[in-house]
Design a protein around this motif. Structure first.
Motif, short mmCIF file in Angstrom:
data_model
loop_
_atom_site.label_atom_id
_atom_site.label_comp_id
_atom_site.label_asym_id
_atom_site.label_seq_id
_atom_site.Cartn_x
_atom_site.Cartn_y
_atom_site.Cartn_z
N ARG A 186 0.83 -1.22 0.00
CA ARG A 186 0.00 0.00 0.00
C ARG A 186 0.85 1.25 0.00
O ARG A 186 2.00 1.23 0.44
CB ARG A 186 -0.86 0.06 1.26
N ILE A 187 0.24 2.35 -0.41
CA ILE A 187 0.83 3.68 -0.21
C ILE A 187 -0.12 4.46 0.70
O ILE A 187 -1.34 4.47 0.46
CB ILE A 187 0.97 4.46 -1.53
N VAL A 188 0.43 5.09 1.74
CA VAL A 188 -0.40 5.97 2.57
C VAL A 188 0.08 7.40 2.34
O VAL A 188 1.25 7.73 2.61
CB VAL A 188 -0.32 5.58 4.07
N PHE A 189 -0.81 8.23 1.83
CA PHE A 189 -0.46 9.61 1.53
C PHE A 189 -0.73 10.51 2.74
O PHE A 189 -1.84 10.56 3.25
CB PHE A 189 -1.28 10.11 0.33
N CYS A 190 0.33 11.18 3.17
CA CYS A 190 0.26 12.07 4.35
C CYS A 190 0.88 13.41 3.98
O CYS A 190 1.79 13.89 4.66
CB CYS A 190 1.04 11.48 5.52
N GLU A 191 0.42 14.02 2.92
CA GLU A 191 1.12 15.20 2.38
C GLU A 191 0.62 16.53 2.90
O GLU A 191 1.04 17.57 2.38
CB GLU A 191 1.01 15.24 0.85
N TYR A 193 -1.14 19.87 3.03
CA TYR A 193 -1.66 20.69 1.93
C TYR A 193 -1.13 20.22 0.56
O TYR A 193 -1.71 20.50 -0.49
CB TYR A 193 -1.29 22.15 2.19
N GLY A 194 -0.05 19.43 0.58
CA GLY A 194 0.50 18.85 -0.65
C GLY A 194 -0.50 17.96 -1.38
O GLY A 194 -0.32 17.63 -2.55
N ILE A 195 -1.58 17.58 -0.72
CA ILE A 195 -2.64 16.76 -1.33
C ILE A 195 -3.17 17.40 -2.61
O ILE A 195 -3.66 16.72 -3.51
CB ILE A 195 -3.80 16.55 -0.32
N LYS A 196 -3.05 18.72 -2.70
CA LYS A 196 -3.57 19.44 -3.87
C LYS A 196 -2.91 18.99 -5.16
O LYS A 196 -3.42 19.22 -6.24
CB LYS A 196 -3.38 20.95 -3.70
N LYS A 197 -1.71 18.37 -5.03
CA LYS A 197 -1.02 17.91 -6.24
C LYS A 197 -1.21 16.42 -6.46
O LYS A 197 -0.62 15.84 -7.37
CB LYS A 197 0.47 18.24 -6.11
N ASN A 198 -1.97 15.77 -5.58
CA ASN A 198 -2.14 14.32 -5.66
C ASN A 198 -3.35 14.00 -6.54
O ASN A 198 -4.49 14.27 -6.17
CB ASN A 198 -2.36 13.78 -4.23
N PRO A 199 -3.12 13.42 -7.72
CA PRO A 199 -4.24 13.21 -8.65
C PRO A 199 -5.31 12.28 -8.10
O PRO A 199 -6.45 12.32 -8.56
CB PRO A 199 -3.56 12.60 -9.89
N TYR A 200 -4.99 11.43 -7.14
CA TYR A 200 -5.96 10.47 -6.62
C TYR A 200 -6.86 11.05 -5.53
O TYR A 200 -7.96 10.57 -5.30
CB TYR A 200 -5.23 9.24 -6.07
N PHE A 201 -6.36 12.05 -4.81
CA PHE A 201 -7.13 12.54 -3.66
C PHE A 201 -7.38 14.05 -3.68
O PHE A 201 -7.95 14.58 -2.73
CB PHE A 201 -6.40 12.16 -2.36
N LEU A 296 -9.53 10.02 6.37
CA LEU A 296 -8.93 8.69 6.45
C LEU A 296 -9.66 7.77 5.47
O LEU A 296 -10.88 7.89 5.32
CB LEU A 296 -9.14 8.09 7.85
N GLY A 297 -8.92 6.84 4.88
CA GLY A 297 -9.60 5.86 4.05
C GLY A 297 -8.78 5.42 2.86
O GLY A 297 -7.58 5.74 2.76
N ALA A 306 -4.09 4.76 0.11
CA ALA A 306 -4.79 5.22 1.32
C ALA A 306 -4.35 6.63 1.68
O ALA A 306 -3.35 7.15 1.16
CB ALA A 306 -4.49 4.27 2.47
N ILE A 307 -5.12 7.26 2.58
CA ILE A 307 -4.83 8.65 2.95
C ILE A 307 -4.98 8.87 4.45
O ILE A 307 -5.85 8.28 5.09
CB ILE A 307 -5.76 9.61 2.16
N LEU A 308 -4.09 9.72 4.99
CA LEU A 308 -4.19 10.19 6.37
C LEU A 308 -3.88 11.69 6.32
O LEU A 308 -2.73 12.09 6.14
CB LEU A 308 -3.17 9.44 7.26
N ASN A 309 -4.93 12.49 6.42
CA ASN A 309 -4.76 13.93 6.22
C ASN A 309 -5.87 14.66 6.99
O ASN A 309 -6.59 14.06 7.78
CB ASN A 309 -4.82 14.25 4.71
N GLY A 310 -5.95 15.97 6.78
CA GLY A 310 -7.03 16.76 7.39
C GLY A 310 -6.88 16.95 8.90
O GLY A 310 -7.87 17.07 9.61
N LEU A 311 -5.63 16.99 9.38
CA LEU A 311 -5.45 17.12 10.83
C LEU A 311 -5.77 18.53 11.32
O LEU A 311 -5.86 18.76 12.53
CB LEU A 311 -4.02 16.73 11.22
N GLY A 312 -5.91 19.46 10.40
CA GLY A 312 -6.42 20.79 10.74
C GLY A 312 -5.56 21.56 11.71
O GLY A 312 -4.33 21.60 11.59
#
Ligand SMILES: Cc1cc2nc3c(=O)[nH]c(=O)nc-3n(C[C@H](O)[C@H](O)[C@H](O)COP(=O)(O)OP(=O)(O)OC[C@H]3O[C@@H](n4cnc5c(N)ncnc54)[C@H](O)[C@@H]3O)c2cc1C
Length: 346
Positions: A186-191, A193-201, A296-297, A306-312
């Motif tokens: 698996r890949i877990v994306f924890c970027e 604000y970098g998520i904005k460049k992630n085509p999947y999320f 998460l998910g 998978a993703i772990l983000n939005g920690l605010g």
């Protein structure tokens, strides 16, 4: 190379997930390119009370219990001290606020943290005619030092690649993913604000909030508690204090601005009455979600992603528990609460 997980990003989210994997004897490799610095500049405060309304933070009890144990174990592992216990003094604006504080301090979820007494101000450098409400069992994590030390540890273990993760190099297979010469389940994306460049999320509704902080030298101030008024003033020792933070929903640039500095000075001057000099000025972008809950998910179509983000605004308290929940979901199929699952945005 074959690993159980690839992690993208080593802020608080990536670090918490890497620790969870270590605890569960799973192998991983981390990619980190220093493109975001929310965790590196964060004040690092943990406090389960919302200081505007005197109400508990969502799920605060469980978050704090898991987080304190998490940082304690990291202190032992890395042989350093990151958790600095410090009381928070909330400046009251009126008698009405004093009354609201008193009433809130009696509530079950808050009574371990809110001291019912009204504290009189005796410091001539601080303007607080209505006194303070004192929060106990609170503190700050030195996130910058923690990430620095953790990075060194991963580097020595040869599981850190200090490079940009290139999304177009992911090959999705039936039993996992391939990325350059790495095979992983698996890949877990924890970027952040970098998520904005992630085509999947990148479709997920992040309402990122830029924050700026200044560091001041104020030799006359002499406080050993954290003051919260229009901004917070956090003692770091040697007459140095961190002051912050701004909330800017429009500016997405990663750098500090003259406007940010002016705003912080203006707010600071409403309650601090002594000379100070600004010795540093930092900025970062908080990965905040529209409904103020984490992300998460797994991807609806590409299950190994998978993703772990939005920690605010509260990454310190929330990251360790969310890393645990994501692991339980990925490895043991324990469902995620709808409140935190990315399925709520499908
Ligand atoms: C000014 C300010 C003050 C704050 N104060 C507090 C506080 O007092 N208490 C608190 O709990 N929280 C605070 N926060 C919030 C907290 O910092 C965040 O919740 C937390 O840092 C988010 O962590 P993260 O790991 O999700 O994101 P980040 O810290 O942004 O980490 C993401 C990482 O991913 C890396 N990355 C991104 N894209 C790629 C790629 N393609 N390849 C490789 N690496 C990549 C980035 O370089 C970065 O290191 C504050 C934030 C700010 C900005």
């Amino acid at each position: 190379m074959k690993v159980d997980y690839i992690i993208v990003g080593l802020g608080l989210a990536g670090l918490a997930f890497a620790e969870e994997l270590t605890k569960q004897n799973k192998s991983f490799i981390v990619y980190e390119n220093r493109s975001q610095n929310s965790s590196l500049v964060a004040g690092g405060m943990y406090n389960p009370v919302i200081l505007k309304r005197f109400t508990p933070v969502w799920n605060a009890e469980e978050q704090l219990r898991v987080a304190l144990d998490f940082y304690k174990k990291l202190e032992e592992k890395l042989n350093s001290s990151y958790d600095h216990k410090i009381n928070i003094y909330r400046v009251f604006k009126s008698v009405e606020e004093q009354n609201n504080w008193f009433l809130a301090s009696d509530k079950i979820l808050l009574q371990d943290f809110m001291d019912a007494a009204i504290i009189k101000n005796e410091n001539k450098c601080v303007l607080a005619p209505f006194g303070f409400g004192k929060l106990v069992n609170t503190g700050r994590i030195d996130v910058n030092s923690l990430i620095h030390d953790y990075r060194t540890l991963l580097f020595k273990k040869k599981v850190l690649k200090e490079e940009k993760f290139a999304y177009d190099r992911i090959v999705i297979k039936q039993d996992g993913v391939e990325y350059k010469d790495v095979k992983s389940e698996r890949i877990v994306f924890c970027e952040g604000y970098g998520i904005k460049k992630n085509p999947y999320f990148k479709y997920l509704p992040m309402r990122e909030a830029k924050g700026e902080l200044i560091t001041i030298h104020a030799p006359e101030l002499k406080v050993d508690y954290l003051i919260k008024a229009a901004v917070f003033v956090m003692p770091l020792g040697d007459d140095i204090y961190k002051v912050g933070a701004t909330f800017n929903w429009k500016d997405k640039s990663p750098t500090p601005t003259a406007e940010g500095r002016q705003e912080l000075e203006r707010k600071l001057n409403t309650f601090i009455r002594c000379k100070y000099t600004i010795v540093d000025h930092l900025a970062g972008i908080r990965p905040t979600i529209i409904d103020r809950r984490p992300l998460l998910g797994v991807h609806a179509e590409y299950k190994p992603l998978a993703i772990l983000n939005g920690l605010g605004t509260r990454g310190v308290m929330i990251a360790p528990l969310m890393a645990m929940k994501l692991f339980e979901y990925l490895e043991h199929n324990i469902p995620l609460d709808n409140e935190v699952s990315i399925a709520r945005f499908r």
